[in-house]
Scaffold this active site. Structure first.
Site, PDB file in Angstrom:
ATOM      1  N   HIS A  19      -1.505  -9.057  -6.628  1.00  0.00           N
ATOM      2  CA  HIS A  19      -2.940  -9.355  -6.719  1.00  0.00           C
ATOM      3  C   HIS A  19      -3.598  -9.280  -5.348  1.00  0.00           C
ATOM      4  O   HIS A  19      -4.709  -8.767  -5.205  1.00  0.00           O
ATOM      5  CB  HIS A  19      -3.148 -10.751  -7.330  1.00  0.00           C
ATOM      6  CG  HIS A  19      -2.683 -10.831  -8.739  1.00  0.00           C
ATOM      7  ND1 HIS A  19      -3.529 -10.743  -9.811  1.00  0.00           N
ATOM      8  CD2 HIS A  19      -1.437 -10.939  -9.260  1.00  0.00           C
ATOM      9  CE1 HIS A  19      -2.833 -10.804 -10.930  1.00  0.00           C
ATOM     10  NE2 HIS A  19      -1.552 -10.929 -10.622  1.00  0.00           N
ATOM     11  N   ASP A 113     -10.292 -12.953 -10.191  1.00  0.00           N
ATOM     12  CA  ASP A 113      -9.317 -12.094 -10.869  1.00  0.00           C
ATOM     13  C   ASP A 113      -8.884 -12.756 -12.170  1.00  0.00           C
ATOM     14  O   ASP A 113      -9.395 -13.800 -12.548  1.00  0.00           O
ATOM     15  CB  ASP A 113      -8.213 -11.613  -9.918  1.00  0.00           C
ATOM     16  CG  ASP A 113      -6.961 -12.431  -9.914  1.00  0.00           C
ATOM     17  OD1 ASP A 113      -6.958 -13.514 -10.529  1.00  0.00           O
ATOM     18  OD2 ASP A 113      -5.983 -11.973  -9.319  1.00  0.00           O
TER      19      ASP A 113
HETATM   20  C1  UDX Z   1       2.740  -7.908 -11.029  1.00  0.00           C
HETATM   21  C2  UDX Z   1       2.404  -7.105 -12.292  1.00  0.00           C
HETATM   22  O1  UDX Z   1       3.466  -6.671 -12.989  1.00  0.00           O
HETATM   23  C3  UDX Z   1       1.396  -6.036 -11.966  1.00  0.00           C
HETATM   24  O2  UDX Z   1       1.257  -5.059 -12.949  1.00  0.00           O
HETATM   25  C4  UDX Z   1       0.129  -6.766 -11.771  1.00  0.00           C
HETATM   26  O3  UDX Z   1      -0.957  -5.886 -11.637  1.00  0.00           O
HETATM   27  C5  UDX Z   1       0.332  -7.638 -10.536  1.00  0.00           C
HETATM   28  O4  UDX Z   1       1.474  -8.495 -10.655  1.00  0.00           O
HETATM   29  P1  UDX Z   1       4.231  -7.042  -8.825  1.00  0.00           P
HETATM   30  O5  UDX Z   1       5.612  -7.447  -9.138  1.00  0.00           O
HETATM   31  O6  UDX Z   1       3.577  -7.741  -7.709  1.00  0.00           O
HETATM   32  O7  UDX Z   1       3.235  -7.043 -10.075  1.00  0.00           O
HETATM   33  O8  UDX Z   1       4.293  -5.473  -8.575  1.00  0.00           O
HETATM   34  P2  UDX Z   1       3.185  -4.445  -8.183  1.00  0.00           P
HETATM   35  O9  UDX Z   1       1.944  -4.582  -8.970  1.00  0.00           O
HETATM   36  O10 UDX Z   1       3.823  -3.144  -8.242  1.00  0.00           O
HETATM   37  O11 UDX Z   1       2.826  -4.828  -6.678  1.00  0.00           O
HETATM   38  C6  UDX Z   1       3.757  -4.924  -5.676  1.00  0.00           C
HETATM   39  C7  UDX Z   1       3.111  -4.553  -4.369  1.00  0.00           C
HETATM   40  O12 UDX Z   1       3.974  -4.968  -3.313  1.00  0.00           O
HETATM   41  C8  UDX Z   1       2.941  -3.042  -4.205  1.00  0.00           C
HETATM   42  O13 UDX Z   1       1.747  -2.776  -3.525  1.00  0.00           O
HETATM   43  C9  UDX Z   1       4.127  -2.616  -3.366  1.00  0.00           C
HETATM   44  O14 UDX Z   1       3.896  -1.497  -2.548  1.00  0.00           O
HETATM   45  C10 UDX Z   1       4.364  -3.860  -2.524  1.00  0.00           C
HETATM   46  N1  UDX Z   1       5.791  -3.962  -2.203  1.00  0.00           N
HETATM   47  C11 UDX Z   1       6.669  -4.423  -3.132  1.00  0.00           C
HETATM   48  C12 UDX Z   1       6.208  -3.528  -0.969  1.00  0.00           C
HETATM   49  O15 UDX Z   1       5.414  -3.083  -0.118  1.00  0.00           O
HETATM   50  N2  UDX Z   1       7.540  -3.604  -0.689  1.00  0.00           N
HETATM   51  C13 UDX Z   1       8.454  -4.089  -1.573  1.00  0.00           C
HETATM   52  O16 UDX Z   1       9.643  -4.114  -1.244  1.00  0.00           O
HETATM   53  C14 UDX Z   1       7.996  -4.515  -2.834  1.00  0.00           C
END
Ligand code: UDX
Length: 476
Positions: A19, A113
């Site tokens: 988020h 949000d």
């Molecule tokens: C969850 C939900 O599943 C997602 O769909 C919703 O919109 C927000 O919460 P999350 O597990 O945080 O998601 O995954 P994601 O939405 O993919 O966001 C992760 C963020 O962290 C991405 O921007 C990713 O690039 C970043 N990240 C994650 C890293 O930079 N490095 C990592 O090792 C892991």
């Protein structure tokens, strides 16, 4: 000549990197491209990642970490993530209110949000226009808007059949109720409470683009079916993702130089987002599956889920935890895969990795930010959803958007075996496979249309301009 006072927009995000990251990027773009004054408020707990590492005031954007709240006395350890996040936000509202009350220029717009509808009372008190930024896709939003139509069930037998029942939300592929929300749980009740307040909003910004979810978009703006999915005006403004900043830390330098030495499109990137981790047994199967596939890989690993509550991972994501993968990997795995694999504990420079030419596929939990990052880099996916909207996203990506392989990842705790993992990986990574070729072609097409949407004159760019114009007019 008299200069116009900048419109001041406040964004209140929820805890959790999924988020915070897109909200931060939305704020930056409103400042740099649309000349607004923006303050981003981030609710925190004492375990939240340090602001200095994640979100200092950036590019003219004012970022305020609200004072940490302690919710341990308010929620039990096993309370769902949705309820925990909602509670953290609610407990932070007194601080938000007092900052707004004493601010030199009261914001005229509040963007909340999904989990922060309680803040709408503050918007009313200070006469701010009310908007929401949904960090997930349009289908997930449509399902939420439809949520009040799903009835609770009276007994357990009904519940089992209800969970497998297909919901037909206009403009979306049918989905099993259980994948979306179990109507008899606390998180469903909590989500429903948020959804019932959507009608107070003047609009909903969505981190997606029209071409990606055309049918859903058409359904959401169709007055004739407004009764079925009642929603304020929707504005697809994405993809809004973290930009590549290049290698700034040792781990990133090491990882990117490792990628520099691999052939184009040859590396599988494996990561489960900011909160995902697997069981010990599943980690073992995945390790053997990777080995059997004989493909190059980068794997971001976490302590297996049996060691830790998943919600604590999600809410603390970005914090560095000490882990030693050899504690839970199969004997000899690291040594045997040394030549072809790179294992990164906890966290990786994901956007930098996905934008590297050596990466050919992303085995992902299908968090929406990860999905958009993959799409913007033209990388096809293998879906491995874990929780929240991820099962829905996975279905959307495989069946509808067709940028992800069709897999049989069960929604429950069933373990996916090494042979199946090998099969999925080879299908996408091997040159000769027709399904893999189609996925690669589709990924490239989507990259082009995503870039078009956010370029000047593109659909997402125009949507954001339209909103900014409205906010400027209202604040004059
Ligand atoms: C969850 C939900 O599943 C997602 O769909 C919703 O919109 C927000 O919460 P999350 O597990 O945080 O998601 O995954 P994601 O939405 O993919 O966001 C992760 C963020 O962290 C991405 O921007 C990713 O690039 C970043 N990240 C994650 C890293 O930079 N490095 C990592 O090792 C892991």
């Amino acid at each position: 000549m008299e200069t116009r006072k900048q419109t001041h927009v406040a964004i209140l995000t929820s805890p959790g990197m999924g988020h915070i990251i897109p909200s931060l990027e939305l704020g930056k773009s409103l400042v740099s491209q649309h000349d607004l004054k923006v303050t981003l408020f981030i609710p925190t707990t004492s375990k939240s990642p340090q602001s200095s590492t994640l979100h200092n005031n950036q590019d003219g954007l004012n970022v305020i970490n609200l004072p940490p709240v302690d919710i341990t006395h308010l929620v039990a350890g096993e309370t769902s993530l949705v309820v925990r996040i909602t509670t953290i936000v609610r407990e932070s509202l007194a601080s938000l209110r007092s900052i707004i009350e004493t601010s030199q220029q009261t914001p005229t717009v509040l963007i909340i949000d999904l989990f922060s509808t309680d803040a709408l009372d503050i918007a009313d008190e200070f006469k701010m226009s009310k908007y929401m930024f949904s960090t997930s896709n349009m289908s997930a939003y449509a399902f939420l808007a439809y949520l009040p139509k799903i009835k609770r069930v009276k007994n357990n037998n009904d519940l089992v059949s209800r969970l497998t029942e297909l919901v037909h939300v206009p403009g979306c592929k049918p989905i099993r109720v259980g994948l979306l929300a179990d109507p008899n749980t606390g998180s469903y009740g909590c989500m429903l409470r948020h959804v019932t307040r959507f009608k107070e909003l003047s609009g909903v910004l969505l981190n997606t683009f029209e071409d990606l979810e055309q049918e859903t978009y058409r359904a959401l703006i169709d007055d004739e079916i407004a009764e079925l999915i009642p929603t304020p005006s929707v504005y697809p403004v994405g993809p809004i993702i973290k930009p590549t900043v290049g290698p700034s830390k040792n781990q990133a330098i090491h990882c990117l130089s490792w990628l520099d030495n691999q052939p184009n499109g040859s590396v599988l990137f494996v990561s489960f987002g900011s909160g995902g981790s697997l069981s010990s047994e599943q980690v073992t199967e995945l390790a053997f599956g990777l080995e059997l596939s004989q493909q190059r890989f980068i794997w971001v690993v976490r302590n297996p889920i049996d060691f830790v509550l998943p919600s604590s991972y999600y809410l603390d994501a970005g914090n560095t935890k000490e882990i030693d993968p050899s504690d839970f990997f199969p004997d000899g795995f690291l040594a045997r895969t040394q030549q072809v694999g790179l294992v990164l504990p906890n966290w990786a420079p994901q956007v930098e990795i996905l934008s590297h030419a050596s990466v050919g596929c992303f085995l992902s939990h299908c968090g929406w930010n990860s999905t958009l990052e993959s799409i913007l880099n033209g990388v096809p996916m293998i879906p491995w959803p874990l929780f929240a909207d991820q099962h829905l996203n996975a279905t959307l990506l495989s069946d509808d958007i067709k940028v992800a392989a069709r897999t049989q990842i069960p929604p429950g705790k069933e373990v996916i075996r090494r042979e199946e993992i090998k099969r999925m990986i080879r299908l996408v990574m091997e040159e000769g496979d027709e399904e893999g070729q189609n996925l690669r072609r589709r990924a490239k097409e989507l990259k082009t249309s995503a870039l078009r949407a956010i370029s000047i004159g593109g659909s997402s760019y125009n949507s954001l301009c339209q909103l900014v114009e409205k906010w400027n007019t209202e604040s004059d």
